[in-house]
Design a protein around this motif. Sequence first.
Motif: not given
Length: 432
Positions: A138-161
């Motif tokens: 929940a805290i790191t979710a905004p980093f996906i759109y703020l940083m436009r980071s590829n790894l942020a998307v992957i890490i978010h999905l891994v943590l959610a799973t």
Amino acid sequence: MNTKLEKQLAELLEANIITSDTAQKILAFYHTRAQAKPNRLFTIFGVLGALLSGLGIILIIAHNWDDLQRSTKTFLAFLPLIIGQMACAYGVFKNKKTAWVESSATFLILAVGATISLVSQIYNIPGNLSSFLLIWTAITAPFIYLMRSNLAVIIHLVLATWYACDLGYFYNSHVPWWYLLQFAWILPFYISLQKRHSESNLAGILNWILPLSLVIVLGSFTNGDTLVLLMYIALFGLLYNIGQLPLFKVQKLRRNGYTIMGSLGTVFLLTILTFEWFWKDAINESFHARGLIITALLFLSGIAVIGYLRLKKRLKDFNLFQYAFLIIGLLYLTKDLGAVHGIVLTNFLVAGLGLFAVRIGINKSSYGILNYGLLIITVLIVCRFFDTNLDFVFRGILFISVGAGFFFANYLLLKKQRKNNINSTSNTASHE
């Protein structure tokens, strides 16, 4: 500059196919393109550097942790978070390159997790792994759109799973409903990425990770429901049809995780359904309302995708793989008529999928798809080898026939490819 490209241009110059001016323009084009392209190796080492630095800091602090005061511990707990925020802010405002953005975003995401766990330990805040993972995402979710980071998307999905698996599989009385919001959060980013850079490495990776996450997590919503096999068949049917959307179908097959995962999952589960035990158990089984709703939603979603493809006139040729989940759904509705018809028709359906894959492989001149279809038929025959009382001579004839089929089908495809090569060569010669 690419040495291979220079050699090829030199050969073209010697053969008088291109002029020296054209060769220089080609070299200049690829040189400009190489400069604009991010250095992948530098990005990888940058991310690894961020990971190792974070681990090093944690190890140093952990060695002297017990001797520190609570205020010092709190400061050290927030220190990586502050460093990570400063690095990300510097990368955003200075418009730094990909390596810096990916490294700083990765470091900050890990710093958030470390800070949460350390503060919980310092002040003895109770909690479990699933709540920790939920807060972290929940805290790191905004980093996906703020940083436009590829790894942020992957890490978010891994943590959610991970969160959904921990809550749904290890605490059976809980359903990971928050996973749906976590999954939906990255969809705008994913859809935008597919529209703008569908050929990028991240798009190809997400084409596999997203459906894989759904496959892993679906069981956590069932709570041991007896409809779980039917749910997964509906899910794999939905994934296969998503893979047939124009956005994914035009891509190389190895990048289309939806089609491959949907096809493999459908064949695997249908092969299980060819055994007698499933249909006998299905007649007497009961199910929960939640399982029925999830199954119905998955079937309706698959039908909706097929309807969209038909509306856009994308269903030019009949594809049995797209309708296999619907056929099984209709067979399941007629389970009270007895187990025999379900067993027989499912066997015919699996055999049909194998033959259909062979046909696709021949039409597309693909040895992989061709042999995949033959493998489906072989697996079906092996299954019947163990649960039927056929004579051993007849079984031997079946295996010989399948082996001959492998050889003959591959020979026909090879012959077709040679004929096409000869025709293309003759057409080129006639134009000259």
